[in-house]
Scaffold this active site. Structure first.
Site, mmCIF file in Angstrom:
data_model
loop_
_atom_site.group_PDB
_atom_site.id
_atom_site.type_symbol
_atom_site.label_atom_id
_atom_site.label_comp_id
_atom_site.label_asym_id
_atom_site.label_seq_id
_atom_site.Cartn_x
_atom_site.Cartn_y
_atom_site.Cartn_z
ATOM 1 N N LYS A 81 0.846 -1.203 0.000
ATOM 2 C CA LYS A 81 0.000 0.000 0.000
ATOM 3 C C LYS A 81 0.880 1.250 0.000
ATOM 4 C CE LYS A 81 -3.921 1.852 2.713
ATOM 5 N NZ LYS A 81 -4.679 1.680 3.981
ATOM 6 N N SER A 156 -9.690 1.993 3.291
ATOM 7 C CA SER A 156 -8.822 2.720 2.398
ATOM 8 C C SER A 156 -7.893 1.834 1.568
ATOM 9 C CB SER A 156 -7.985 3.727 3.190
ATOM 10 O OG SER A 156 -7.098 3.057 4.059
ATOM 11 N N SER A 180 -9.691 -0.459 7.388
ATOM 12 C CA SER A 180 -9.130 -0.233 6.056
ATOM 13 C C SER A 180 -8.483 -1.445 5.398
ATOM 14 C CB SER A 180 -8.106 0.904 6.101
ATOM 15 O OG SER A 180 -8.760 2.138 6.108
#
Lengths: 491, 97
Positions: A81, A156, A180
């Site tokens: 990420k 997210s 997330s």
């Protein structure tokens, strides 16, 4: 072995083929790079792809394999990420503020992955600074859900979940502050684990809410989740909240029989605000667990049901407002100084034009909650409620090994559906945020579909009991077939 | 909890964020909606006798004050992230007239 078969491999299966020299890491890496090139115009899960670095790492990994110097992840291509620092590779947090930021150092987990000779395919898209539940808050572009390209992948960690689901990568590493990792895993039909707070080092994870943030794996199955947690967990003196804990080999807990396991089902989390189809799927999953030998009892978690959302949306923005004060246009990142009269004007304009609307909203909320006159009414009360939520979990875990709820109140929603209504968006996290508030671990695993869209089940366990989570998740996965379904999107 | 435009301007000032007129009116509505959901916390009694943050959760970490040379290796990569450089220093606008 054909290319599409290669990209469908899990870590454990690829490991066997690599070790038997039936495939090379270079072949495997190339298959994924091709898949990314074919599909990412549609899925948009990457911010940066690193083909040259990946192939160089793969060649090295092949040499190590030749020398029999092999770890679990040697030669395995992964994504990370884009809020986790990778030395020499852009780390943007999906923000204009860090669009050109190249970290001078690696996050601890990146060093750990490189030490075991894993391959970096690139960096995954996210909501700006990990604030959001749909990846629509990315400064660059929203990621699409591979099961329906008109829908969000969740957030997210939407990039990581979508890329694992669409076979662009074997696995990805995400971060979870209020859901997330788990919510996008649920919406994309993959496995997402939020470990105990402090089990995985946060050094090099760009801070959002430091008391809640935790790094964890997003994978195609439960075995891979255990393998990745083995690789990234462990004490790190560079993270003051790292737990000094002798981590076990989590693969030892991938067992099938659930007899003796006591599971609590909180009726408060199966209420009217949860889609009836989602409830049906999760109730069916609970029936499977019963057949596997687990005992199931209904309980109530009324304290967290009542307070968790308010607590989270006070504590997380408060910490964010402090953490994000470092973006001042002076040392690094975006600086709006060209037409600014003085230093102060540059500061205001840099933050006005460098942050997106959701990030500004949260900084404003946090600043408000911490400001003179409101601190007692908001922040202090939120801390008290946090304590009450923790005790409610502790009391429950005196009698039960795990708690099960849906991961998300709904399946993936349409792009744009909740974008203009922040409160609606925040409600996407009601089932996952209590876990972060208490600092305990939870996983989301695929447990069925509604009209072709995946539904995830959340398994929550006491602090440092990831072993229990893997045990339950693995037996469920073995008894069902959900992890094997693949999205069929047109490219 | 009602919140007016002056409040918004005051908070933005504390947070050092510039806002357009449109931002101010949008934020006023959005923040009022969000703050409504915090009202439930009114029912909570804060127990001031017991500390809210347990001390066993976090302990201070110290290390030997040694130069392990990592910073000097990072000099150029750190400076290359700066918005503006002059003779190897980060350039900012003047603080004093």
């Amino acid at each position: 072995m054909s290319k599409s078969n290669l990209t469908e491999l899990t870590i454990s299966k690829a490991r066997k083929l690599l070790d038997k020299r039936e495939i090379s890491s270079v072949e495997l890496t190339k298959a994924f790079l091709d898949k990314i090139a074919e599909t990412d115009n549609f899925v948009k899960s990457f911010i940066t792809v690193t083909p040259e670095l990946a192939l160089k790492q793969a060649e090295k990994a092949d040499l190590l394999i030749k020398e029999n110097n092999i770890h679990d992840l040697t030669g395995i291509p992964l994504q990370i990420k884009d809020n986790i620092c990778t030395s020499g590779v852009n780390t943007t947090c999906s923000s204009k503020m860090l669009e050109n930021f190249v970290p001078p150092y690696n996050a601890t987990i990146v060093d750990k992955l490189y030490d075991s000779a894993a391959i970096l395919l690139g960096k995954g898209n996210l909501d700006e600074f990990a604030m959001g539940s749909s990846t629509e808050n990315s400064y660059f572009y929203p990621t699409k859900n591979p099961w329906d390209l008109d829908r969000v992948p969740g957030g997210s960690s939407g990039g990581p979940a979508a890329s694992v689901s669409s076979d662009q990568v074997i696995s990805s590493i995400g971060s979870d502050t209020g859901g997330s990792i788990r919510q996008p895993a649920s919406l994309c039909g993959v496995v997402g684990l939020k470990p105990t707070y402090g089990l995985v080092s946060r050094y090099g994870l760009i801070a959002f809410a430091s008391s809640l943030d935790q790094i964890g794996p997003i994978t195609k199955d439960v075995t891979d989740s255990a393998l990745l947690l083995n690789a990234i967990s462990g004490y790190d003196s560079k993270d003051a909240t790292s737990i000094n804990f002798q981590t076990p080999d989590y693969c030892n807990y991938l067992k099938e029989d659930l007899s003796g396991i006591k599971i609590a089902i909180p009726e408060d989390y199966f209420g009217d605000d949860i889609d009836s189809g989602v409830k049906k799927v999760v109730y069916e999953a609970i029936e499977v667990l019963k057949k596997l030998g687990a005992s199931i009892e209904e309980i109530s978690l009324s304290v967290m049901q009542q307070f968790a959302l308010a607590v989270y949306y006070i504590i997380a923005p408060s910490e964010a407002s402090a953490n994000l004060s470092r973006y001042d246009g002076v040392k690094y990142g975006f600086s709006d100084r060209l037409n600014s009269g003085d230093l102060m004007e540059t500061l205001y304009k840099t933050r006005q034009n460098g942050f997106g609307p959701e990030v500004k909203r949260r900084i404003m909320l946090g600043t408000y909650a911490l400001s003179s006159g409101y601190y007692d009414a908001y922040y202090l009360k939120a801390q008290q409620a946090k304590k009450m939520i923790k005790s409610e979990y502790e009391d429950t875990f005196k009698k039960y090994d795990a708690i099960i709820t849906p991961t998300s109140p709904t399946v993936a929603f349409k792009i744009g559906e909740k974008f203009s209504n922040p409160v609606q968006m925040y409600l996407s996290d009601i089932l996952t945020i209590p876990v972060n508030i208490a600092g305990i671990p939870a996983i989301s695993i695929p447990s069925g579909f509604i009209n072709g869209l995946p539904v995830g089940m959340q398994i929550i366990a006491p602090r440092l009991r990831e072993d229990t989570i893997f045990h339950i998740a693995y037996s469920y996965e073995k008894a069902t077939n959900w992890s094997k379904f693949k999205p069929n999107f047109n490219t | 909890m009602s919140i007016n435009q002056d409040d918004i301007m005051h908070i933005a000032n504390l947070a050092r964020i510039g806002l357009s007129k449109e931002d101010v009116s949008n934020l006023q509505v959005e923040m009022a909606n969000i703050l409504e959901h915090f009202e439930v916390l009114k029912n909570i009694e804060v127990n001031k006798k017991e500390p809210l943050i347990q001390s066993d959760e976090i302990q201070s970490v110290t290390r030997e004050d040694l130069n392990n040379n990592t910073l000097s290796n990072m000099n150029s990569s750190m400076l290359s992230n700066a918005p503006e450089l002059q003779e190897g220093f980060i350039k900012i606008q003047s603080v004093f007239e």
